[in-house]
Scaffold this motif. Structure first.
Motif, mmCIF file in Angstrom:
data_model
loop_
_atom_site.group_PDB
_atom_site.id
_atom_site.type_symbol
_atom_site.label_atom_id
_atom_site.label_comp_id
_atom_site.label_asym_id
_atom_site.label_seq_id
_atom_site.Cartn_x
_atom_site.Cartn_y
_atom_site.Cartn_z
ATOM 1 N N PHE A 1 0.831 -1.203 0.000
ATOM 2 C CA PHE A 1 0.000 0.000 0.000
ATOM 3 C C PHE A 1 0.863 1.250 0.000
ATOM 4 C CE2 PHE A 1 -2.315 3.375 2.186
ATOM 5 C CZ PHE A 1 -3.494 3.422 1.455
ATOM 6 N N LEU A 2 1.914 1.243 0.822
ATOM 7 C CA LEU A 2 2.847 2.376 0.883
ATOM 8 C C LEU A 2 3.470 2.651 -0.478
ATOM 9 C CD1 LEU A 2 4.572 4.393 2.691
ATOM 10 C CD2 LEU A 2 6.246 2.541 2.829
ATOM 11 N N LEU A 3 3.876 1.589 -1.164
ATOM 12 C CA LEU A 3 4.533 1.746 -2.460
ATOM 13 C C LEU A 3 3.581 2.267 -3.529
ATOM 14 C CD1 LEU A 3 6.667 -1.519 -2.497
ATOM 15 C CD2 LEU A 3 7.476 0.809 -2.105
ATOM 16 N N SER A 4 2.313 1.894 -3.427
ATOM 17 C CA SER A 4 1.356 2.290 -4.465
ATOM 18 C C SER A 4 0.710 3.642 -4.213
ATOM 19 C CB SER A 4 0.264 1.222 -4.598
ATOM 20 O OG SER A 4 -0.482 1.114 -3.395
ATOM 21 N N ARG A 5 0.678 4.092 -2.945
ATOM 22 C CA ARG A 5 -0.095 5.290 -2.617
ATOM 23 C C ARG A 5 0.731 6.472 -2.106
ATOM 24 N NH1 ARG A 5 -4.985 4.634 -5.034
ATOM 25 N NH2 ARG A 5 -5.764 2.506 -4.702
ATOM 26 N N SER A 6 1.945 6.235 -1.636
ATOM 27 C CA SER A 6 2.707 7.306 -0.991
ATOM 28 C C SER A 6 3.680 7.975 -1.955
ATOM 29 C CB SER A 6 3.478 6.752 0.210
ATOM 30 O OG SER A 6 4.525 5.899 -0.232
ATOM 31 N N SER A 7 4.172 9.127 -1.548
ATOM 32 C CA SER A 7 5.179 9.842 -2.336
ATOM 33 C C SER A 7 6.489 9.050 -2.364
ATOM 34 C CB SER A 7 5.417 11.235 -1.754
ATOM 35 O OG SER A 7 5.861 11.159 -0.406
ATOM 36 N N LEU A 8 6.781 8.353 -1.269
ATOM 37 C CA LEU A 8 7.981 7.522 -1.250
ATOM 38 C C LEU A 8 7.901 6.446 -2.320
ATOM 39 C CD1 LEU A 8 10.667 6.578 -0.030
ATOM 40 C CD2 LEU A 8 9.350 5.249 1.654
ATOM 41 N N GLY A 9 6.729 5.830 -2.464
ATOM 42 C CA GLY A 9 6.541 4.821 -3.498
ATOM 43 C C GLY A 9 6.778 5.386 -4.879
ATOM 44 N N ARG A 10 6.285 6.598 -5.114
ATOM 45 C CA ARG A 10 6.488 7.233 -6.421
ATOM 46 C C ARG A 10 7.962 7.545 -6.659
ATOM 47 N NH1 ARG A 10 1.483 9.489 -4.859
ATOM 48 N NH2 ARG A 10 2.486 11.306 -3.891
ATOM 49 N N GLN A 11 8.649 7.962 -5.614
ATOM 50 C CA GLN A 11 10.084 8.251 -5.731
ATOM 51 C C GLN A 11 10.873 6.976 -6.031
ATOM 52 O OE1 GLN A 11 11.355 10.313 -2.183
ATOM 53 N NE2 GLN A 11 9.781 11.888 -2.409
ATOM 54 N N ILE A 12 10.496 5.894 -5.372
ATOM 55 C CA ILE A 12 11.175 4.618 -5.610
ATOM 56 C C ILE A 12 10.970 4.169 -7.048
ATOM 57 C CG2 ILE A 12 11.198 2.164 -5.007
ATOM 58 C CD1 ILE A 12 10.548 2.993 -2.126
ATOM 59 N N ARG A 13 9.738 4.283 -7.537
ATOM 60 C CA ARG A 13 9.464 3.908 -8.926
ATOM 61 C C ARG A 13 10.234 4.794 -9.904
ATOM 62 N NH1 ARG A 13 4.237 3.420 -6.845
ATOM 63 N NH2 ARG A 13 3.542 5.375 -7.806
ATOM 64 N N ALA A 14 10.383 6.073 -9.547
ATOM 65 C CA ALA A 14 11.095 7.005 -10.425
ATOM 66 C C ALA A 14 12.572 6.655 -10.540
ATOM 67 C CB ALA A 14 10.941 8.434 -9.906
ATOM 68 N N ILE A 15 13.225 6.383 -9.420
ATOM 69 C CA ILE A 15 14.655 6.055 -9.500
ATOM 70 C C ILE A 15 14.861 4.645 -10.056
ATOM 71 C CG2 ILE A 15 15.181 7.611 -7.583
ATOM 72 C CD1 ILE A 15 15.741 5.157 -5.857
ATOM 73 N N SER A 16 13.839 3.792 -9.930
ATOM 74 C CA SER A 16 13.920 2.463 -10.545
ATOM 75 C C SER A 16 13.931 2.581 -12.060
ATOM 76 C CB SER A 16 12.740 1.587 -10.099
ATOM 77 O OG SER A 16 12.737 1.398 -8.709
#
Length: 302
Positions: A167-182
């Motif tokens: 849920f954190l990865l799909s909904r939070s800003s941290l999740g979006r940041q992780i997907r961006a650097i990935s």
């Protein structure tokens, strides 16, 4: 026979959930940093021994663990495990990332971290398996099967942690940041994302998941200084067969391996677990080398 089959499946599900914690942590780290993080197994091993060391310290200072509750000891062990993962990134991986070291160099460095950490643990605590809980566990009847209290706790905590992280990865800003650097760390940096900070948070979160799995299993079967390598290799296989870029795929792959290993152990022997795991890996790579959830991931990215 039906009752035995159900029992095997439930035990396999519980084992798979613990593998899922390690696999999800590994998937997060690999996708965000592209580090083949074998030292994830060192975090797994170290967490249980940190718990043991803190328990010894509590008994020494307070005469018994009653002076420092078990909950506080567990929290401290988890935090120290996160700190260890944080240090691996800060001291080793970050330096290699700055120098644009090839993947092989990073892999060898990670393997070195695992070996050094494991040998240090062996030096301090010995090479034998240590039991954290020697009393007989209460049992709980589920349908036509029986599980112990610690197994019920393992299942419950694993479900809560995995659901929370997804849920954190799909909904939070941290999740979006992780997907961006990935996707592209350089572009993410140009867009204002603090890549260094995000990498550190990813290592801390991944280490927390591995440490949680370690502590949950330690209260059930004890701790072994060499258990981390087998667990992390199973987690890597789960990530590959589930789809390298899919966190949900890592979870599903780990659960499948946990159930399969328990079936193999019941009908044959525990020594066939690793062979079965890598046979499944080879089979999946031959049939669908991108992993089970690769097509779904591509559709999500469109």
């Amino acid at each position: 026979m039906r009752m035995i089959t159900t029992q095997i499946m439930i035990y396999g599900l519980i084992a798979g959930m613990l593998y899922s914690l390690v696999a999800l942590g590994y998937s997060l780290i690999y996708n965000a940093t592209k580090v083949f993080h074998i030292a994830h197994g060192a975090i797994y091993t170290a967490a249980a021994y940190l718990l043991l060391a803190l328990s010894y310290a509590a008994r020494s200072v307070f005469r018994s663990t009653g002076g420092l509750s078990l909950a506080i000891i567990i929290i401290l062990a988890l935090l120290l495990s996160c700190l260890l993962g944080f240090l691996f990134e800060k001291v080793v991986y970050s330096a290699l990332f700055k120098r644009k070291a090839p993947p092989l160099v990073t892999f060898i460095s990670s393997l070195g971290l695992y070996i050094v950490t494991t040998n240090l643990i062996t030096l301090l605590f010995g090479n034998d398996t240590k039991i954290l809980e020697s009393s007989i566990e209460p049992t709980i009847a589920v349908a036509n099967t029986i599980i112990t209290r610690i197994q019920a706790i393992q299942l419950f905590v694993s479900v809560v942690l995995i659901s929370s992280v997804l849920f954190l990865l799909s909904r939070s800003s941290l999740g979006r940041q992780i997907r961006a650097i990935s996707d592209n760390a350089t572009l993410a940096s140009l867009l204002g994302i603090d890549v260094k900070k995000t990498r550190l948070l990813v290592f801390a979160l991944g280490s927390f998941l591995a440490a949680s799995a370690s502590l949950l299993r330690a209260f059930d079967i004890g701790i072994d200084p060499h258990a981390g390598l087998s667990v992390v290799l199973t987690a890597v296989v789960a990530v590959i067969i589930g789809g390298v870029n899919s966190n949900i795929g890592a979870v599903v792959g780990a659960m499948f391996l946990g159930i399969t290993q328990n079936i193999v152990t019941w009908f044959f022997s525990a020594q066939w677990q690793d062979a079965t795991t890598f046979f499944i890996l080879i089979l999946v790579l031959l049939i669908r080398r991108e992993g089970i959830f690769a097509t779904q991931l591509r559709l999500e990215e469109r």
